[in-house]
Design a protein around this motif. Structure first.
Motif, PDB file in Angstrom:
ATOM      1  N   VAL A   1     -19.432   2.436   6.405  1.00  0.00           N
ATOM      2  CA  VAL A   1     -20.041   1.760   5.260  1.00  0.00           C
ATOM      3  C   VAL A   1     -19.366   0.402   5.051  1.00  0.00           C
ATOM      4  CG1 VAL A   1     -20.568   3.954   4.142  1.00  0.00           C
ATOM      5  CG2 VAL A   1     -18.469   2.760   3.553  1.00  0.00           C
ATOM      6  N   ALA A   2     -20.064  -0.460   4.327  1.00  0.00           N
ATOM      7  CA  ALA A   2     -19.497  -1.758   3.978  1.00  0.00           C
ATOM      8  C   ALA A   2     -18.564  -1.600   2.780  1.00  0.00           C
ATOM      9  CB  ALA A   2     -20.615  -2.741   3.651  1.00  0.00           C
ATOM     10  N   PRO A   3     -17.536  -2.445   2.670  1.00  0.00           N
ATOM     11  CA  PRO A   3     -16.662  -2.390   1.508  1.00  0.00           C
ATOM     12  C   PRO A   3     -17.441  -2.818   0.254  1.00  0.00           C
ATOM     13  CG  PRO A   3     -16.148  -4.291   2.879  1.00  0.00           C
ATOM     14  CD  PRO A   3     -17.144  -3.470   3.633  1.00  0.00           C
ATOM     15  N   PRO A   4     -16.891  -2.539  -0.921  1.00  0.00           N
ATOM     16  CA  PRO A   4     -15.527  -2.098  -1.208  1.00  0.00           C
ATOM     17  C   PRO A   4     -15.345  -0.590  -1.068  1.00  0.00           C
ATOM     18  CG  PRO A   4     -16.714  -2.427  -3.245  1.00  0.00           C
ATOM     19  CD  PRO A   4     -17.641  -2.853  -2.162  1.00  0.00           C
ATOM     20  N   LEU A   5     -14.084  -0.195  -0.872  1.00  0.00           N
ATOM     21  CA  LEU A   5     -13.755   1.214  -0.721  1.00  0.00           C
ATOM     22  C   LEU A   5     -12.904   1.705  -1.892  1.00  0.00           C
ATOM     23  CD1 LEU A   5     -12.849   1.473   3.081  1.00  0.00           C
ATOM     24  CD2 LEU A   5     -15.082   1.690   1.980  1.00  0.00           C
ATOM     25  N   VAL A   6     -13.009   3.010  -2.118  1.00  0.00           N
ATOM     26  CA  VAL A   6     -12.212   3.684  -3.148  1.00  0.00           C
ATOM     27  C   VAL A   6     -11.246   4.633  -2.450  1.00  0.00           C
ATOM     28  CG1 VAL A   6     -12.274   5.211  -5.152  1.00  0.00           C
ATOM     29  CG2 VAL A   6     -14.154   3.591  -4.757  1.00  0.00           C
ATOM     30  N   ALA A   7      -9.981   4.580  -2.811  1.00  0.00           N
ATOM     31  CA  ALA A   7      -9.000   5.542  -2.317  1.00  0.00           C
ATOM     32  C   ALA A   7      -8.799   6.583  -3.406  1.00  0.00           C
ATOM     33  CB  ALA A   7      -7.676   4.859  -1.977  1.00  0.00           C
ATOM     34  N   ALA A   8      -9.166   7.836  -3.113  1.00  0.00           N
ATOM     35  CA  ALA A   8      -9.139   8.891  -4.121  1.00  0.00           C
ATOM     36  C   ALA A   8      -8.354  10.086  -3.604  1.00  0.00           C
ATOM     37  CB  ALA A   8     -10.566   9.316  -4.489  1.00  0.00           C
ATOM     38  N   GLY A   9      -7.885  10.899  -4.530  1.00  0.00           N
ATOM     39  CA  GLY A   9      -7.186  12.117  -4.122  1.00  0.00           C
ATOM     40  C   GLY A   9      -6.839  12.978  -5.314  1.00  0.00           C
ATOM     41  N   TYR A  10      -6.638  14.233  -5.024  1.00  0.00           N
ATOM     42  CA  TYR A  10      -6.289  15.230  -6.034  1.00  0.00           C
ATOM     43  C   TYR A  10      -4.884  15.742  -5.760  1.00  0.00           C
ATOM     44  CZ  TYR A  10      -6.379  20.061  -7.965  1.00  0.00           C
ATOM     45  OH  TYR A  10      -6.077  21.241  -8.584  1.00  0.00           O
ATOM     46  N   SER A  11      -4.034  15.738  -6.789  1.00  0.00           N
ATOM     47  CA  SER A  11      -2.660  16.222  -6.697  1.00  0.00           C
ATOM     48  C   SER A  11      -1.885  15.419  -5.639  1.00  0.00           C
ATOM     49  CB  SER A  11      -2.660  17.727  -6.415  1.00  0.00           C
ATOM     50  OG  SER A  11      -1.370  18.278  -6.565  1.00  0.00           O
ATOM     51  N   TYR A  12      -1.311  16.085  -4.653  1.00  0.00           N
ATOM     52  CA  TYR A  12      -0.597  15.406  -3.561  1.00  0.00           C
ATOM     53  C   TYR A  12      -1.480  14.352  -2.908  1.00  0.00           C
ATOM     54  CZ  TYR A  12       1.777  15.254   1.075  1.00  0.00           C
ATOM     55  OH  TYR A  12       2.404  14.893   2.240  1.00  0.00           O
ATOM     56  N   GLY A  13      -2.775  14.636  -2.813  1.00  0.00           N
ATOM     57  CA  GLY A  13      -3.704  13.679  -2.224  1.00  0.00           C
ATOM     58  C   GLY A  13      -3.806  12.399  -3.031  1.00  0.00           C
ATOM     59  N   GLY A  14      -3.659  12.498  -4.359  1.00  0.00           N
ATOM     60  CA  GLY A  14      -3.680  11.304  -5.180  1.00  0.00           C
ATOM     61  C   GLY A  14      -2.473  10.416  -4.933  1.00  0.00           C
ATOM     62  N   ALA A  15      -1.298  11.036  -4.819  1.00  0.00           N
ATOM     63  CA  ALA A  15      -0.090  10.262  -4.523  1.00  0.00           C
ATOM     64  C   ALA A  15      -0.212   9.577  -3.166  1.00  0.00           C
ATOM     65  CB  ALA A  15       1.128  11.180  -4.556  1.00  0.00           C
ATOM     66  N   THR A  16      -0.824  10.253  -2.203  1.00  0.00           N
ATOM     67  CA  THR A  16      -1.017   9.662  -0.882  1.00  0.00           C
ATOM     68  C   THR A  16      -2.006   8.513  -0.936  1.00  0.00           C
ATOM     69  OG1 THR A  16      -0.587  11.829   0.105  1.00  0.00           O
ATOM     70  CG2 THR A  16      -1.554  10.162   1.534  1.00  0.00           C
ATOM     71  N   ALA A  17      -3.039   8.625  -1.769  1.00  0.00           N
ATOM     72  CA  ALA A  17      -4.006   7.541  -1.919  1.00  0.00           C
ATOM     73  C   ALA A  17      -3.323   6.265  -2.401  1.00  0.00           C
ATOM     74  CB  ALA A  17      -5.111   7.960  -2.887  1.00  0.00           C
ATOM     75  N   VAL A  18      -2.372   6.403  -3.326  1.00  0.00           N
ATOM     76  CA  VAL A  18      -1.634   5.234  -3.805  1.00  0.00           C
ATOM     77  C   VAL A  18      -0.850   4.602  -2.661  1.00  0.00           C
ATOM     78  CG1 VAL A  18       0.163   4.417  -5.371  1.00  0.00           C
ATOM     79  CG2 VAL A  18      -1.478   6.130  -6.146  1.00  0.00           C
ATOM     80  N   ALA A  19      -0.223   5.438  -1.843  1.00  0.00           N
ATOM     81  CA  ALA A  19       0.574   4.924  -0.720  1.00  0.00           C
ATOM     82  C   ALA A  19      -0.279   4.186   0.296  1.00  0.00           C
ATOM     83  CB  ALA A  19       1.314   6.076  -0.045  1.00  0.00           C
ATOM     84  N   ALA A  20      -1.558   4.557   0.400  1.00  0.00           N
ATOM     85  CA  ALA A  20      -2.459   3.923   1.369  1.00  0.00           C
ATOM     86  C   ALA A  20      -3.254   2.772   0.764  1.00  0.00           C
ATOM     87  CB  ALA A  20      -3.414   4.966   1.945  1.00  0.00           C
ATOM     88  N   SER A  21      -3.022   2.453  -0.501  1.00  0.00           N
ATOM     89  CA  SER A  21      -3.884   1.502  -1.211  1.00  0.00           C
ATOM     90  C   SER A  21      -3.643   0.042  -0.843  1.00  0.00           C
ATOM     91  CB  SER A  21      -3.692   1.673  -2.719  1.00  0.00           C
ATOM     92  OG  SER A  21      -2.362   1.328  -3.114  1.00  0.00           O
ATOM     93  N   GLU A  22      -2.678  -0.231   0.009  1.00  0.00           N
ATOM     94  CA  GLU A  22      -2.419  -1.621   0.389  1.00  0.00           C
ATOM     95  C   GLU A  22      -3.505  -2.181   1.298  1.00  0.00           C
ATOM     96  OE1 GLU A  22       0.626  -0.642   4.082  1.00  0.00           O
ATOM     97  OE2 GLU A  22       1.413  -1.291   2.155  1.00  0.00           O
ATOM     98  N   ARG A  23      -4.381  -1.329   1.824  1.00  0.00           N
ATOM     99  CA  ARG A  23      -5.501  -1.824   2.617  1.00  0.00           C
ATOM    100  C   ARG A  23      -6.339  -2.788   1.774  1.00  0.00           C
ATOM    101  NH1 ARG A  23      -7.226   0.961   7.180  1.00  0.00           N
ATOM    102  NH2 ARG A  23      -5.496   2.112   8.093  1.00  0.00           N
ATOM    103  N   THR A  24      -6.701  -3.931   2.352  1.00  0.00           N
ATOM    104  CA  THR A  24      -7.414  -4.950   1.580  1.00  0.00           C
ATOM    105  C   THR A  24      -8.826  -4.513   1.205  1.00  0.00           C
ATOM    106  OG1 THR A  24      -8.128  -6.025   3.641  1.00  0.00           O
ATOM    107  CG2 THR A  24      -6.112  -6.838   2.607  1.00  0.00           C
ATOM    108  N   THR A  25      -9.390  -3.552   1.924  1.00  0.00           N
ATOM    109  CA  THR A  25     -10.740  -3.092   1.596  1.00  0.00           C
ATOM    110  C   THR A  25     -10.748  -2.112   0.430  1.00  0.00           C
ATOM    111  OG1 THR A  25     -10.494  -1.451   3.358  1.00  0.00           O
ATOM    112  CG2 THR A  25     -11.740  -3.438   3.886  1.00  0.00           C
ATOM    113  N   VAL A  26      -9.583  -1.614   0.042  1.00  0.00           N
ATOM    114  CA  VAL A  26      -9.494  -0.662  -1.075  1.00  0.00           C
ATOM    115  C   VAL A  26      -9.453  -1.447  -2.379  1.00  0.00           C
ATOM    116  CG1 VAL A  26      -8.098   1.107  -2.195  1.00  0.00           C
ATOM    117  CG2 VAL A  26      -8.343   1.106   0.289  1.00  0.00           C
TER     118      VAL A  26
END
Length: 210
Positions: free
Chosen positions: A103-128
């Motif tokens: 898909v074309a950007p923009p993208l959302v980084a989402a997660g539940y519990s541990y997955g949410g903390a990981t989403a924050v760690a991956a959020s440096e991607r410019t498309t997020v």
């Protein structure tokens, strides 16, 4: 919803390894999408989590795609589950790469519990451009990364959550003007009873509209 095969980078004997995923198209044009990470792999976390599925459903309702996946070693994903943050970030980034090719950007980084903390760690991607964090454990959240993130952030947690105490999460979010912080009534960390799933969907769906 259809199966998705998410390729991992070939390294350290991992040639040809893939993650199991499920891709749900949006209802409208394929612009925008969300990667949705499950809870901790060593504590039963998988993409079959009702909370993960609820986030994917909210994405569909506003016309953006949703990609949920299983961590390394869970379900049909290759390898063994480690629970190591570096493995989780690698898994998450592989899912982001898959979605960026779909898909074309923009993208959302989402997660539940541990997955949410990981989403924050991956959020440096410019498309997020946005973060959706449901019941992320405060001890795992990177406050500095949240502060540096330039997009909008949605944080939701149950009022009876003992693993992600609302007061601790609110203290982390305090002062960040791009954060929408929601406390869900009669809801614990596992969303096993009460109106938590319904409330999450009703609050998240309008926020996801670009």
């Amino acid at each position: 919803e259809r199966p998705a095969t998410i390729a991992l980078a070939d390294r350290d004997g991992r040639e040809g390894w893939v993650l199991e995923g499920l891709y749900r198209p949006g209802l409208g044009t394929e612009t925008g999408g969300a990667v949705i990470a499950p809870p901790h792999p060593l504590y039963g976390g998988s993409m079959e989590s009702p909370v993960v599925n609820e986030i994917a459903f909210a994405c569909e309702k506003v016309g953006i795609a949703g990609l949920r996946f299983n961590w390394l070693g869970i379900g049909a994903s290759a390898g063994q589950a480690s629970g190591a943050p570096e493995d989780a970030i690698e898994d998450y980034c592989a899912a982001l790469d898959f979605l960026q090719e779909t898909v074309a950007p923009p993208l959302v980084a989402a997660g539940y519990s541990y997955g949410g903390a990981t989403a924050v760690a991956a959020s440096e991607r410019t498309t997020v451009r946005r973060l959706v964090l449901v019941a992320p454990p405060p001890s795992m959240l990177d406050r500095a990364r949240l502060e540096s993130f330039r997009g909008k952030v949605f944080i939701a947690v149950g009022d009876g959550d003992n693993l992600a105490p609302p007061r601790e999460l609110e203290a982390i979010a305090k002062g960040l003007d791009r954060v929408q912080f929601e406390v869900l009534d009669d809801t614990d960390h596992f969303f096993v009873s009460g109106p938590g799933l319904k409330d999450l969907r009703e609050r998240l769906t309008p926020w996801l509209e670009f």
